[in-house]
Design a protein around this motif. Sequence first.
Motif, PDB file in Angstrom:
ATOM      1  N   LYS A 295       0.839  -1.205   0.000  1.00  0.00           N
ATOM      2  CA  LYS A 295       0.000   0.000   0.000  1.00  0.00           C
ATOM      3  C   LYS A 295       0.872   1.253   0.000  1.00  0.00           C
ATOM      4  O   LYS A 295       0.579   2.219  -0.715  1.00  0.00           O
ATOM      5  N   GLU A 296       1.946   1.250   0.786  1.00  0.00           N
ATOM      6  CA  GLU A 296       2.860   2.398   0.809  1.00  0.00           C
ATOM      7  C   GLU A 296       3.479   2.625  -0.568  1.00  0.00           C
ATOM      8  O   GLU A 296       3.625   3.769  -1.015  1.00  0.00           O
ATOM      9  N   LEU A 297       3.866   1.533  -1.223  1.00  0.00           N
ATOM     10  CA  LEU A 297       4.462   1.637  -2.559  1.00  0.00           C
ATOM     11  C   LEU A 297       3.488   2.301  -3.524  1.00  0.00           C
ATOM     12  O   LEU A 297       3.853   3.230  -4.263  1.00  0.00           O
ATOM     13  N   GLU A 302       1.476   6.918  -6.695  1.00  0.00           N
ATOM     14  CA  GLU A 302       0.393   7.827  -7.085  1.00  0.00           C
ATOM     15  C   GLU A 302       0.792   9.286  -6.850  1.00  0.00           C
ATOM     16  O   GLU A 302       0.445  10.169  -7.639  1.00  0.00           O
ATOM     17  N   LYS A 303       1.527   9.536  -5.761  1.00  0.00           N
ATOM     18  CA  LYS A 303       1.983  10.908  -5.496  1.00  0.00           C
ATOM     19  C   LYS A 303       2.911  11.389  -6.604  1.00  0.00           C
ATOM     20  O   LYS A 303       2.838  12.536  -7.049  1.00  0.00           O
ATOM     21  N   GLU A 304       3.808  10.504  -7.046  1.00  0.00           N
ATOM     22  CA  GLU A 304       4.753  10.876  -8.095  1.00  0.00           C
ATOM     23  C   GLU A 304       4.049  11.084  -9.427  1.00  0.00           C
ATOM     24  O   GLU A 304       4.398  11.981 -10.194  1.00  0.00           O
ATOM     25  N   LEU A 305       3.056  10.242  -9.699  1.00  0.00           N
ATOM     26  CA  LEU A 305       2.335  10.347 -10.970  1.00  0.00           C
ATOM     27  C   LEU A 305       1.320  11.483 -10.957  1.00  0.00           C
ATOM     28  O   LEU A 305       0.960  12.018 -12.001  1.00  0.00           O
ATOM     29  N   GLY A 306       0.830  11.831  -9.739  1.00  0.00           N
ATOM     30  CA  GLY A 306      -0.267  12.781  -9.651  1.00  0.00           C
ATOM     31  C   GLY A 306      -1.532  12.189 -10.236  1.00  0.00           C
ATOM     32  O   GLY A 306      -2.357  12.883 -10.834  1.00  0.00           O
ATOM     33  N   TYR A 307      -1.677  10.886 -10.039  1.00  0.00           N
ATOM     34  CA  TYR A 307      -2.754  10.162 -10.722  1.00  0.00           C
ATOM     35  C   TYR A 307      -3.137   8.951  -9.880  1.00  0.00           C
ATOM     36  O   TYR A 307      -2.273   8.220  -9.407  1.00  0.00           O
ATOM     37  N   SER A 308      -4.425   8.729  -9.660  1.00  0.00           N
ATOM     38  CA  SER A 308      -4.883   7.572  -8.895  1.00  0.00           C
ATOM     39  C   SER A 308      -4.794   6.297  -9.728  1.00  0.00           C
ATOM     40  O   SER A 308      -5.182   6.289 -10.905  1.00  0.00           O
ATOM     41  N   LEU A 309      -4.279   5.249  -9.101  1.00  0.00           N
ATOM     42  CA  LEU A 309      -4.172   3.949  -9.779  1.00  0.00           C
ATOM     43  C   LEU A 309      -5.284   2.992  -9.356  1.00  0.00           C
ATOM     44  O   LEU A 309      -5.236   1.806  -9.679  1.00  0.00           O
ATOM     45  N   ARG A 310      -6.257   3.522  -8.620  1.00  0.00           N
ATOM     46  CA  ARG A 310      -7.311   2.656  -8.075  1.00  0.00           C
ATOM     47  C   ARG A 310      -8.049   1.883  -9.162  1.00  0.00           C
ATOM     48  O   ARG A 310      -8.379   0.712  -8.981  1.00  0.00           O
ATOM     49  N   ASP A 311      -8.294   2.537 -10.262  1.00  0.00           N
ATOM     50  CA  ASP A 311      -9.050   1.888 -11.345  1.00  0.00           C
ATOM     51  C   ASP A 311      -8.146   1.364 -12.457  1.00  0.00           C
ATOM     52  O   ASP A 311      -8.606   1.131 -13.569  1.00  0.00           O
ATOM     53  N   HIS A 312      -6.863   1.193 -12.131  1.00  0.00           N
ATOM     54  CA  HIS A 312      -5.903   0.729 -13.147  1.00  0.00           C
ATOM     55  C   HIS A 312      -5.078  -0.431 -12.587  1.00  0.00           C
ATOM     56  O   HIS A 312      -3.909  -0.254 -12.224  1.00  0.00           O
ATOM     57  N   PRO A 313      -5.681  -1.622 -12.499  1.00  0.00           N
ATOM     58  CA  PRO A 313      -4.940  -2.768 -11.941  1.00  0.00           C
ATOM     59  C   PRO A 313      -3.677  -3.093 -12.722  1.00  0.00           C
ATOM     60  O   PRO A 313      -2.668  -3.514 -12.147  1.00  0.00           O
ATOM     61  N   GLY A 314      -3.706  -2.884 -14.035  1.00  0.00           N
ATOM     62  CA  GLY A 314      -2.520  -3.147 -14.838  1.00  0.00           C
ATOM     63  C   GLY A 314      -1.375  -2.225 -14.463  1.00  0.00           C
ATOM     64  O   GLY A 314      -0.212  -2.644 -14.381  1.00  0.00           O
ATOM     65  N   ALA A 315      -1.687  -0.950 -14.219  1.00  0.00           N
ATOM     66  CA  ALA A 315      -0.660   0.017 -13.851  1.00  0.00           C
ATOM     67  C   ALA A 315      -0.073  -0.309 -12.483  1.00  0.00           C
ATOM     68  O   ALA A 315       1.123  -0.096 -12.243  1.00  0.00           O
ATOM     69  N   ARG A 316      -0.891  -0.829 -11.574  1.00  0.00           N
ATOM     70  CA  ARG A 316      -0.381  -1.214 -10.258  1.00  0.00           C
ATOM     71  C   ARG A 316       0.647  -2.342 -10.396  1.00  0.00           C
ATOM     72  O   ARG A 316       1.653  -2.382  -9.683  1.00  0.00           O
ATOM     73  N   ILE A 317       0.389  -3.243 -11.331  1.00  0.00           N
ATOM     74  CA  ILE A 317       1.346  -4.326 -11.598  1.00  0.00           C
ATOM     75  C   ILE A 317       2.646  -3.758 -12.150  1.00  0.00           C
ATOM     76  O   ILE A 317       3.743  -4.189 -11.777  1.00  0.00           O
ATOM     77  N   TRP A 318       2.554  -2.749 -13.026  1.00  0.00           N
ATOM     78  CA  TRP A 318       3.767  -2.135 -13.579  1.00  0.00           C
ATOM     79  C   TRP A 318       4.601  -1.487 -12.478  1.00  0.00           C
ATOM     80  O   TRP A 318       5.829  -1.568 -12.494  1.00  0.00           O
ATOM     81  N   VAL A 319       3.920  -0.833 -11.524  1.00  0.00           N
ATOM     82  CA  VAL A 319       4.646  -0.219 -10.403  1.00  0.00           C
ATOM     83  C   VAL A 319       5.416  -1.284  -9.628  1.00  0.00           C
ATOM     84  O   VAL A 319       6.600  -1.113  -9.317  1.00  0.00           O
ATOM     85  N   ARG A 320       4.746  -2.386  -9.340  1.00  0.00           N
ATOM     86  CA  ARG A 320       5.409  -3.464  -8.580  1.00  0.00           C
ATOM     87  C   ARG A 320       6.556  -4.065  -9.385  1.00  0.00           C
ATOM     88  O   ARG A 320       7.611  -4.381  -8.825  1.00  0.00           O
ATOM     89  N   ASP A 321       6.333  -4.222 -10.681  1.00  0.00           N
ATOM     90  CA  ASP A 321       7.404  -4.767 -11.528  1.00  0.00           C
ATOM     91  C   ASP A 321       8.632  -3.869 -11.482  1.00  0.00           C
ATOM     92  O   ASP A 321       9.776  -4.346 -11.365  1.00  0.00           O
ATOM     93  N   GLY A 322       8.409  -2.562 -11.587  1.00  0.00           N
ATOM     94  CA  GLY A 322       9.531  -1.627 -11.533  1.00  0.00           C
ATOM     95  C   GLY A 322      10.235  -1.668 -10.196  1.00  0.00           C
ATOM     96  O   GLY A 322      11.471  -1.615 -10.123  1.00  0.00           O
ATOM     97  N   PHE A 323       9.454  -1.778  -9.130  1.00  0.00           N
ATOM     98  CA  PHE A 323      10.026  -1.868  -7.790  1.00  0.00           C
ATOM     99  C   PHE A 323      10.960  -3.065  -7.684  1.00  0.00           C
ATOM    100  O   PHE A 323      12.103  -2.949  -7.227  1.00  0.00           O
ATOM    101  N   TRP A 324      10.489  -4.235  -8.117  1.00  0.00           N
ATOM    102  CA  TRP A 324      11.308  -5.444  -7.992  1.00  0.00           C
ATOM    103  C   TRP A 324      12.493  -5.437  -8.942  1.00  0.00           C
ATOM    104  O   TRP A 324      13.548  -5.999  -8.626  1.00  0.00           O
ATOM    105  N   GLU A 325      12.353  -4.798 -10.105  1.00  0.00           N
ATOM    106  CA  GLU A 325      13.504  -4.692 -11.011  1.00  0.00           C
ATOM    107  C   GLU A 325      14.644  -3.953 -10.328  1.00  0.00           C
ATOM    108  O   GLU A 325      15.814  -4.357 -10.419  1.00  0.00           O
ATOM    109  N   ARG A 326      14.309  -2.869  -9.642  1.00  0.00           N
ATOM    110  CA  ARG A 326      15.358  -2.090  -8.958  1.00  0.00           C
ATOM    111  C   ARG A 326      15.935  -2.853  -7.767  1.00  0.00           C
ATOM    112  O   ARG A 326      17.156  -2.854  -7.556  1.00  0.00           O
TER     113      ARG A 326
END
Length: 335
Positions: A295-297, A302-326
């Motif tokens: 949830k913190e991630l 969302e703060k960085e994007l200035g955009y809610s990801l609540r209705d974008h499950p695919g985008a939430r997966i991309w965020v997690r993918d980027g997190f684990w890549e790093r």
Amino acid sequence: MSILDHDCFGKVARRYTMLIDVGYLYAAAAELLLQASSRREYKVDAENLITTLIERAAQHLPDGELLRVYWFDAARDRVPTVDQRVIAPMEFVKVRLGNLNSRGQQKGVDAMIRTDLEQLARHRAIQEAILLAGDEDMVPAVEIAQAYGVRVHVWGVEPPYGTNQAERLVWEADTTDTITAEFCRPYFTKIGTAAEAAAKIVGAPIAAPTPPQPSPASVFGQRHSVAVTMSAAQALEEAEQARPSFVRSRNGERLDQETVTSIGEYVAHKWILTRGRENIADLLPGPTLPTVIDKELLVEAEKELGYSLRDHPGARIWVRDGFWERVNREFDIER
């Protein structure tokens, strides 16, 4: 007196609290169950352990009303670890953090326990206290609490041999109780090696262990850490320099995968710098994050994007993918 202090029959409920010295609890249980001497050698299912301890207290004091559980632990520079951040939102649980020095020694924890017990007794907030601890330094606080009319029940972890509690602490208790190996066993697990963590991520077979082997946290903890060599302000400044730049579409509805993934990488980079590599290593082998951390991630993304990801499950997966890549790149884990 509040109506909440009475049960349905009009009987006054004796309010109680639980004060738990996590360093003592973990060390004693790990020695008993796993013959482990370092917290880096094992994992603890703290959420369920706390829940079960609360249930045990309710059985021990059936006519009582729980005020809250005080969970006294330590962290380097008092920056909460992943596990501590998961525990903190639990209902009726108050996490208290002392400092953890470079040698892994807790500083300030005993003083916090003593202060809280004394204050609760002095202000008549409780009538009973369950103290799960073993240090003789607790004795003065126990005596003061008793002077204010509080009954103090001292709990200890079953020792593998001899005793793991100060004799005077046991003497001063109104009652004592022992947490057995059977009680603790479901919540303590010895963790694997760095090689096992990497193998699990890539799906490779895990070779039979050849003890003794270092845990992932101990391996990563021995490697150079940027967070140790720079101040928090410097770490944040370096993280700021790594923030990706991007331009969203004009209507703000389309989210580009590369952009969103880069945000996940940036959050991981910032966490490594500000929270430390050792704490981030506790998230391995992944790829599932504890709910609170996930949830913190997403909130930070969302703060960085200035955009809610609540209705974008695919985008939430991309965020997690980027997190684990790093994270995987930080620890040289290939996927």
